[in-house]
Design an enzyme around this catalytic site. Sequence first.
Site, PDB file in Angstrom:
ATOM      1  N   ALA A  35       1.522 -30.885 -28.271  1.00  0.00           N
ATOM      2  CA  ALA A  35       2.746 -30.493 -27.572  1.00  0.00           C
ATOM      3  C   ALA A  35       3.302 -29.217 -28.188  1.00  0.00           C
ATOM      4  O   ALA A  35       2.978 -28.856 -29.315  1.00  0.00           O
ATOM      5  CB  ALA A  35       3.773 -31.619 -27.659  1.00  0.00           C
ATOM      6  N   GLY A  36       4.149 -28.526 -27.432  1.00  0.00           N
ATOM      7  CA  GLY A  36       4.790 -27.326 -27.954  1.00  0.00           C
ATOM      8  C   GLY A  36       4.265 -26.064 -27.305  1.00  0.00           C
ATOM      9  O   GLY A  36       3.213 -26.052 -26.656  1.00  0.00           O
ATOM     10  N   SER A  37       4.997 -24.972 -27.515  1.00  0.00           N
ATOM     11  CA  SER A  37       4.695 -23.719 -26.824  1.00  0.00           C
ATOM     12  C   SER A  37       3.369 -23.104 -27.260  1.00  0.00           C
ATOM     13  O   SER A  37       2.645 -22.526 -26.437  1.00  0.00           O
ATOM     14  CB  SER A  37       5.828 -22.716 -27.041  1.00  0.00           C
ATOM     15  OG  SER A  37       6.035 -22.477 -28.430  1.00  0.00           O
ATOM     16  N   THR A  38       3.017 -23.235 -28.537  1.00  0.00           N
ATOM     17  CA  THR A  38       1.750 -22.643 -28.993  1.00  0.00           C
ATOM     18  C   THR A  38       0.567 -23.457 -28.476  1.00  0.00           C
ATOM     19  O   THR A  38      -0.414 -22.891 -27.980  1.00  0.00           O
ATOM     20  CB  THR A  38       1.716 -22.552 -30.531  1.00  0.00           C
ATOM     21  OG1 THR A  38       2.896 -21.909 -30.996  1.00  0.00           O
ATOM     22  CG2 THR A  38       0.511 -21.751 -30.993  1.00  0.00           C
ATOM     23  N   ASP A  92      -3.037 -28.412 -32.049  1.00  0.00           N
ATOM     24  CA  ASP A  92      -1.610 -28.696 -32.028  1.00  0.00           C
ATOM     25  C   ASP A  92      -0.875 -27.615 -32.809  1.00  0.00           C
ATOM     26  O   ASP A  92      -1.488 -26.851 -33.563  1.00  0.00           O
ATOM     27  CB  ASP A  92      -1.346 -30.075 -32.636  1.00  0.00           C
ATOM     28  CG  ASP A  92      -0.049 -30.708 -32.153  1.00  0.00           C
ATOM     29  OD1 ASP A  92       0.736 -30.032 -31.456  1.00  0.00           O
ATOM     30  OD2 ASP A  92       0.186 -31.898 -32.485  1.00  0.00           O
ATOM     31  N   GLY A  93       0.425 -27.552 -32.639  1.00  0.00           N
ATOM     32  CA  GLY A  93       1.238 -26.598 -33.369  1.00  0.00           C
ATOM     33  C   GLY A  93       1.956 -27.259 -34.531  1.00  0.00           C
ATOM     34  O   GLY A  93       1.740 -28.435 -34.831  1.00  0.00           O
ATOM     35  N   ASP A  95       5.952 -26.826 -36.881  1.00  0.00           N
ATOM     36  CA  ASP A  95       7.215 -26.120 -37.071  1.00  0.00           C
ATOM     37  C   ASP A  95       7.266 -25.419 -38.422  1.00  0.00           C
ATOM     38  O   ASP A  95       7.952 -24.413 -38.585  1.00  0.00           O
ATOM     39  CB  ASP A  95       8.383 -27.101 -36.933  1.00  0.00           C
ATOM     40  CG  ASP A  95       8.348 -27.831 -35.606  1.00  0.00           C
ATOM     41  OD1 ASP A  95       8.224 -27.148 -34.572  1.00  0.00           O
ATOM     42  OD2 ASP A  95       8.406 -29.071 -35.587  1.00  0.00           O
ATOM     43  N   LYS A 105       6.577 -31.346 -38.438  1.00  0.00           N
ATOM     44  CA  LYS A 105       6.446 -31.301 -36.983  1.00  0.00           C
ATOM     45  C   LYS A 105       7.506 -32.181 -36.335  1.00  0.00           C
ATOM     46  O   LYS A 105       8.141 -32.987 -37.008  1.00  0.00           O
ATOM     47  CB  LYS A 105       5.048 -31.780 -36.548  1.00  0.00           C
ATOM     48  CG  LYS A 105       3.943 -30.808 -36.910  1.00  0.00           C
ATOM     49  CD  LYS A 105       2.547 -31.342 -36.611  1.00  0.00           C
ATOM     50  CE  LYS A 105       2.351 -31.897 -35.218  1.00  0.00           C
ATOM     51  NZ  LYS A 105       2.626 -30.878 -34.149  1.00  0.00           N
ATOM     52  N   GLU A 114       1.823 -37.378 -31.411  1.00  0.00           N
ATOM     53  CA  GLU A 114       1.029 -36.340 -32.077  1.00  0.00           C
ATOM     54  C   GLU A 114       0.360 -36.882 -33.340  1.00  0.00           C
ATOM     55  O   GLU A 114      -0.804 -36.563 -33.613  1.00  0.00           O
ATOM     56  CB  GLU A 114       1.917 -35.151 -32.427  1.00  0.00           C
ATOM     57  CG  GLU A 114       2.316 -34.306 -31.234  1.00  0.00           C
ATOM     58  CD  GLU A 114       3.246 -33.173 -31.605  1.00  0.00           C
ATOM     59  OE1 GLU A 114       3.062 -32.067 -31.058  1.00  0.00           O
ATOM     60  OE2 GLU A 114       4.153 -33.372 -32.433  1.00  0.00           O
TER      61      GLU A 114
END
Length: 242
Positions: A35-38, A92-93, A95, A105, A114
Site C-alpha cells: 500500500a502507499g503512493s510509492t 512495499d513502501g 515511512d 510503516k 502489510e
Amino acid sequence: MTSRAPSDEHARWKRDAAEHAAEWVRSGMVVGLGAGSTADFALRSIASRLASGALFDVLGVPCSRAVGDAAARLGVPLTTLEAHPVVDLTIDGADEVDPTFALLKGAGGALLHEKIVAQASRREVIVVDASKPSPCIGTRCALPVEVVPFGWRAEALYLESLGARVRVRSGASGAPFRTDEDNLILDCELGPIRAAHELSRRLAERAGIVEHGLFLDLATDLVIAGADGVRHLTRADEGART
C-alpha cells in the site's frame, strides 16, 4: 536544515524506485502488492507489463482493500494468502528506514495486512525516495499502533506509560479512522526508537494491541531513489547495486 525537494521531484524518485523493483517480477510469480503512493507506482508498472505481454501468469496479493480495487481496475489478477500462503516477492513502501533495515510503516493504515504479507514473503523489497532513510526510526515519524476499539483508552494509557504522546487517528470525515479490520490507529510520538525489538516485544504482550508499525528483520532489499539515481541495498551483503 535542507529544503524539501519539489513534490513532482519526489514523485519521480518514488516512481524510479518502484519501477526498478518491479523489474524483478517474473512470470509465474505470486507478488505482494504493498500500500502507499510509492508501491502504487510498482503496481502500475506490473500492470503495464502484463498488458503488453511482457509478463504473464502473475498473481497479486493486495495488502489493503484499496490496493485490491486498484489492481482489479488495472487488470492485475488477484489471489489470497489462503490460496497461496507463500509469496515470491513483495514490493512495499516505508515511512522511515534506518541503516539496519528496520522500518517504520503504517501511515496509510494498512500495517496489519502489510506485515502479514511481509512475513509470508520470500523476498520483501522496500521502495522509498531519498527522504525516507533515517539514522533511527521514530526520528521523523510517529509509530502507528493498531488497537481493537474495545478498551482502546487502556491501550493509550499503556502507550503513554512508555513515553509516547498518543493521538487517535482521524479519517477524512473527522471521525476516527478505521482499518480494513475495523480497528483504530493510535499514532504514538516516541522520538528515536533505539530499542525497537524490546518495544516490539512489549507491544506484543498487550491483548488489545493488534499490531504496530515496527517492521523488524523483514526487509531483504531496499531500493532508494533520489537526485543521485537509484541504489539497491541488500540486507544479505550490505552492498549497493544500480
